[in-house]
Design a protein around this motif. Structure first.
Motif, PDB file in Angstrom:
ATOM      1  N   ALA A 518      34.057  47.713  38.431  1.00  0.00           N
ATOM      2  CA  ALA A 518      32.982  46.727  38.424  1.00  0.00           C
ATOM      3  C   ALA A 518      33.117  45.776  37.241  1.00  0.00           C
ATOM      4  CB  ALA A 518      31.630  47.437  38.379  1.00  0.00           C
ATOM      5  N   GLU A 519      33.804  46.221  36.178  1.00  0.00           N
ATOM      6  CA  GLU A 519      33.998  45.385  34.996  1.00  0.00           C
ATOM      7  C   GLU A 519      35.470  45.134  34.691  1.00  0.00           C
ATOM      8  OE1 GLU A 519      31.975  47.391  31.875  1.00  0.00           O
ATOM      9  OE2 GLU A 519      29.982  47.180  32.777  1.00  0.00           O
ATOM     10  N   ASP A 520      36.349  45.787  35.422  1.00  0.00           N
ATOM     11  CA  ASP A 520      37.789  45.729  35.119  1.00  0.00           C
ATOM     12  C   ASP A 520      38.563  45.676  36.436  1.00  0.00           C
ATOM     13  OD1 ASP A 520      40.292  45.910  33.947  1.00  0.00           O
ATOM     14  OD2 ASP A 520      40.116  48.041  33.440  1.00  0.00           O
ATOM     15  N   PHE A 521      38.489  44.523  37.087  1.00  0.00           N
ATOM     16  CA  PHE A 521      39.040  44.344  38.429  1.00  0.00           C
ATOM     17  C   PHE A 521      40.531  44.689  38.489  1.00  0.00           C
ATOM     18  CE2 PHE A 521      40.808  41.670  41.833  1.00  0.00           C
ATOM     19  CZ  PHE A 521      39.908  41.860  42.870  1.00  0.00           C
ATOM     20  N   SER A 522      41.284  44.348  37.454  1.00  0.00           N
ATOM     21  CA  SER A 522      42.750  44.474  37.486  1.00  0.00           C
ATOM     22  C   SER A 522      43.268  45.740  36.814  1.00  0.00           C
ATOM     23  CB  SER A 522      43.400  43.251  36.827  1.00  0.00           C
ATOM     24  OG  SER A 522      42.861  43.036  35.535  1.00  0.00           O
ATOM     25  N   GLU A 523      42.374  46.677  36.522  1.00  0.00           N
ATOM     26  CA  GLU A 523      42.770  47.994  36.001  1.00  0.00           C
ATOM     27  C   GLU A 523      43.586  47.869  34.717  1.00  0.00           C
ATOM     28  OE1 GLU A 523      44.733  49.949  39.269  1.00  0.00           O
ATOM     29  OE2 GLU A 523      43.075  49.597  40.632  1.00  0.00           O
ATOM     30  N   CYS A 524      43.047  47.145  33.763  1.00  0.00           N
ATOM     31  CA  CYS A 524      43.753  46.916  32.498  1.00  0.00           C
ATOM     32  C   CYS A 524      43.257  47.807  31.362  1.00  0.00           C
ATOM     33  CB  CYS A 524      43.615  45.452  32.082  1.00  0.00           C
ATOM     34  SG  CYS A 524      44.635  44.319  33.060  1.00  0.00           S
ATOM     35  N   HIS A 525      42.061  48.386  31.485  1.00  0.00           N
ATOM     36  CA  HIS A 525      41.479  49.141  30.376  1.00  0.00           C
ATOM     37  C   HIS A 525      41.203  50.569  30.815  1.00  0.00           C
ATOM     38  CE1 HIS A 525      41.077  45.572  27.866  1.00  0.00           C
ATOM     39  NE2 HIS A 525      40.678  44.935  28.964  1.00  0.00           N
ATOM     40  N   ASP A 526      42.124  51.429  30.452  1.00  0.00           N
ATOM     41  CA  ASP A 526      42.045  52.841  30.820  1.00  0.00           C
ATOM     42  C   ASP A 526      41.007  53.537  29.936  1.00  0.00           C
ATOM     43  OD1 ASP A 526      42.452  55.441  31.578  1.00  0.00           O
ATOM     44  OD2 ASP A 526      44.510  55.582  30.805  1.00  0.00           O
ATOM     45  N   LEU A 527      39.975  54.101  30.567  1.00  0.00           N
ATOM     46  CA  LEU A 527      38.885  54.756  29.845  1.00  0.00           C
ATOM     47  C   LEU A 527      39.008  56.275  29.857  1.00  0.00           C
ATOM     48  CD1 LEU A 527      35.952  52.567  31.259  1.00  0.00           C
ATOM     49  CD2 LEU A 527      37.168  52.278  29.085  1.00  0.00           C
ATOM     50  N   ALA A 528      40.169  56.787  30.245  1.00  0.00           N
ATOM     51  CA  ALA A 528      40.321  58.233  30.426  1.00  0.00           C
ATOM     52  C   ALA A 528      40.045  59.004  29.144  1.00  0.00           C
ATOM     53  CB  ALA A 528      41.718  58.554  30.941  1.00  0.00           C
TER      54      ALA A 528
END
Length: 739
Positions: A518-528
């Motif tokens: 919802a805030e990171d359309f292109s999967e650039c910020h891994d929150l794991a």
């Protein structure tokens, strides 16, 4: 006599004592729309002009301008699974299509065909009174069943379609395709030299089928599944389309990606704040590349762009035909792709795509000598990773992967009579399994719980009809899992967990990533690392969904399954095949599998002196083998991606009856081909590198249909004498011996 249960008349002793009755046939109603699904192959999220690219797609763009564009639509990462989910409204593992239909691993999730427990849209709509047509690519039956011997139970006509015209395999040569018309194989109506191209041909047939139906039964709506082979490799287009693309990509993929990304942001295709994903590993910066690498990459992208523009033109012809009939406004037209842009061209791209499946990395310095062939009949090309990632802008990775580049795809919906909004976008999350439920929703169809006596799996997709008049309504699709070859992903309410699996690595060692889409359309910020509890929740949800939908057991085999025992040919005792012409063309996996193994081939012939022709051939002019007589000389031509090794007999084949053969002995990637006349060795040649997979195009006995495998003749070059039988014995591979 047996009386139809729908007949409600009475039968007396005489006509005067009887009452006739004429049961009505099913009809979906006067206002029921036509349904046309246009499915691209390997088209990335950004490839269409209306999704950000500068490529030429004016006809599709015009449809989008009068319809709805979905920006958060997803598929599976591969063609057969997406097609199975699209046509059934169920998840692909559930219906037996874990990967491509070429495989049957002995588990319910990978049978190479759609389960009879999952009726297709064609079957359901046919029972409602629709005329049902399929043109183009099928790839939903076991390839060993795709020959004239069948069985035909999973061919298009046996899965609900009234008519079919196209190819059954996963790809074909667009200038010399393997064509199937209804339930039989045919030859293309023209040659490449006469201007033939498959996409034009399939469009002609689609229009013909519609005209046939509407001219005679104008009241009957049509369901057309227009399943393109484009833009899957080989990237092939008519010369005039290739010429129009010259020089348009000289700036390279970095500039193109930035430009397409900016257009996506400006047009609202991607949310504000979206970042352009970094170049994937293995993609070089354009300015750091050598001249030959750039020259090759440019030529390969020109061929792709020409292929796409040519395809767009054919879609325009189909739309024009519907409009000329007065049917376009009441046609629910859906345009989508089956997965993201393909990584199968490797880092440099290839003149011959089968090199990818043989683990051959083609050097740009070698390939640039053949730039003029790219896009035409003499190449089987695919572009490099850099251009594939540009096609997936702004996403990571490619087809086969469960990151955005593999599964986020265009979706356009156009129906003037049923959708008030025009030229708008919809951003709700949806999946390819939602298409069938949408159509059932529009037509007010309740899917059968039992079909042809077989209990049916529940339809698990979610209709997206609600979104047509509600741009801001939250998505009704809350959860969707993804899996392909061990790559895994799970979406839930705006969150996504995903892992890219390294083949043969332990699955419990895979590193999961976590993204707030919802805030990171292109999967650039891994929150794991920041949100381990959320990640654990998502991973557990993946396992739950996997168990529910039949994803297990996890299986990371893909390419190697093409050579597995269960993936080639029909059952033959001790790997022996006997062919007696005349015969139809055989798809590759229905014929004796001679790639990557030793074999012997013997032909019993009778001829007059000087009579020649082909005894056996498999593949095309780009790769394959041919065994033939050139006059009185016996010849074996091993065409390894246009690098020919030719063995010729040192003595003449006698007139009258004889037995001629070739003994092919493979050893650690090389081979010796020895020619035989009546059992005696009469010549040999050393093959420096053997092919594991020769071609997606299959075999002929007694001639060489399509493009000629050997340069020594022109197709079809039928054998001029009498070929009474051809025997092939193949040696099992180590995998087969251990099975």
């Amino acid at each position: 006599m047996r009386i139809d249960e729908q007949w409600n008349g009475t039968i007396g002793d005489t006509l005067a004592e009887s009452e006739p009755h004429w049961p009505s046939r099913p009809h979906p109603g006067e206002d029921a729309p036509n349904v046309v699904i246009v499915l691209f192959d390997d088209l990335g999220f950004a490839h269409l002009g209306c999704y950000g690219s500068t490529l030429d797609t004016p006809r599709v763009d015009a449809i989008a301008g009068k319809g709805l564009r979905y920006t958060n639509f997803h598929t599976t990462p591969l063609c057969s699974p997406t097609r199975a989910a699209l046509l059934t409204g169920r998840n692909h593992h559930s219906v037996g299509m874990r990967a491509v239909a070429n495989f049957n691993t002995g588990f319910p999730h990978m049978t190479g065909e759609i389960s009879p427990q999952a009726a297709t849209m064609a079957e359901v709509l046919s029972d409602e009174g629709y005329a049902t047509f399929c043109v183009g690519k099928w790839h939903l039956c076991q390839m060993a069943d795709a020959s004239a011997a069948g069985p035909f139970d999973n061919w298009p006509l046996q899965r609900g379609f009234d008519r079919f015209y196209g190819f059954l395999q996963g790809e074909t040569d667009h200038f010399s395709p393997e064509l199937t018309y209804d339930n039989h194989h045919i030859e293309p109506p023209r040659s490449a030299e006469e201007g033939y191209h498959f996409t034009e041909d399939m469009t002609d047939k689609a229009i013909e089928f519609i005209h046939d139906s509407k001219s005679i039964r104008p009241d009957r709506p049509v369901f057309l599944y227009y399943a393109l082979g484009a833009v899957h490799a080989p990237h092939q287009a008519p010369a005039e389309y290739l010429e129009r693309q010259r020089g348009r990509f000289d700036e390279g993929w970095d500039v193109a990606r930035e430009r397409w990304f900016a257009r996506q942001l400006a047009d609202g295709i991607i949310p504000k704040g979206t970042e352009l994903a970094p170049r994937n590993p293995g993609v070089d910066a354009w300015d750091d590349m050598g001249e030959n690498q750039r020259r090759l990459a440019v030529a390969l992208q020109e061929a792709f762009a020409a292929f796409l523009e040519h395809t767009d033109t054919q879609i325009g012809r189909l739309v024009d035909a519907l409009e000329n009939l007065g049917e376009l406004d009441n046609t629910l037209l859906i345009i989508a792709s089956d997965n993201g842009a393909s990584q199968e061209g490797g880092p440099f791209g290839v003149l011959h795509e089968m090199k990818f499946f043989n683990g051959i990395l083609e050097s740009p310095d070698e390939a640039v000598a053949h730039l003029d062939d790219i896009g035409g009949p003499h190449s089987h090309s695919n572009y490099p990773w850099g251009w594939a990632q540009a096609g997936n802008t702004p996403n990571k990775w490619y087809k086969q992967n469960t990151h955005g580049g593999g599964i986020r795809d265009p979706l356009i919906v156009h129906w003037p009579n049923g959708i008030a909004a025009a030229g708008e976008m919809r951003h709700q999350f949806h999946h390819v399994s939602d298409i069938a439920p949408t159509i059932y929703d529009v037509l007010d169809i309740e899917t059968p719980s039992v079909y042809r006596g077989i209990d049916q799996l529940p339809v698990t997709g979610t209709s997206l009809r609600y979104s047509w008049d509600a741009a801001d309504e939250p998505s009704h699709k809350k959860v969707q899992y993804f899996e392909m070859g061990g790559h895994r992903g799970i979406y839930a309410d705006g969150w996504k967990a995903v892992t890219r699996h390294e083949q043969r690595a332990a699955f419990d060692e895979d590193v999961w990533e976590l993204y707030h889409l919802a805030e990171d359309f292109s999967e650039c910020h891994d929150l794991a690392k920041e949100m381990p509890d959320k990640l654990a929740e998502m991973v557990e949800l993946w396992w739950s969904e996997a168990r529910t939908h039949g994803v297990l057991p996890l299986d990371d085999r893909l390419i190697e399954l093409f050579a597995a025992r269960w993936g080639f040919g029909t059952p033959h005792h001790e790997y022996r095949y006997t062919y007696r012409p005349p015969m139809s063309h055989m798809p590759a996996e229905a014929a004796a599998s001679v790639g990557g193994r030793s074999f012997t081939m013997e032909a019993q012939i009778e001829r007059k002196a000087g009579q020649g022709g082909v005894l056996f051939a498999t593949g095309t002019e780009n790769s394959g083998i041919s065994f033939f007589l050139d006059g009185d000389t016996l010849v074996f031509d091993y065409n390894a991606f246009d690098d020919h090794t030719v063995a010729e007999s040192t003595s003449a084949v006698p007139g009258g009856q004889s037995t001629v053969g070739v003994r092919f002995e493979r050893n650690r990637g090389t081979a010796i081909a020895t020619l035989l006349i009546d059992g005696a060795d009469v010549g040999s040649a050393e093959i420096p590198k053997t092919m594991r997979m020769m071609s997606s195009v299959g075999a002929d006995v007694g001639m060489d249909r399509g493009s000629a495998v050997s340069r020594a003749y022109k197709s079809p070059n039928p054998f001029e004498g009498t070929l009474s039988r051809l025997d092939i014995e193949v040696q099992p591979t180590r995998t087969e011996r251990e099975a």
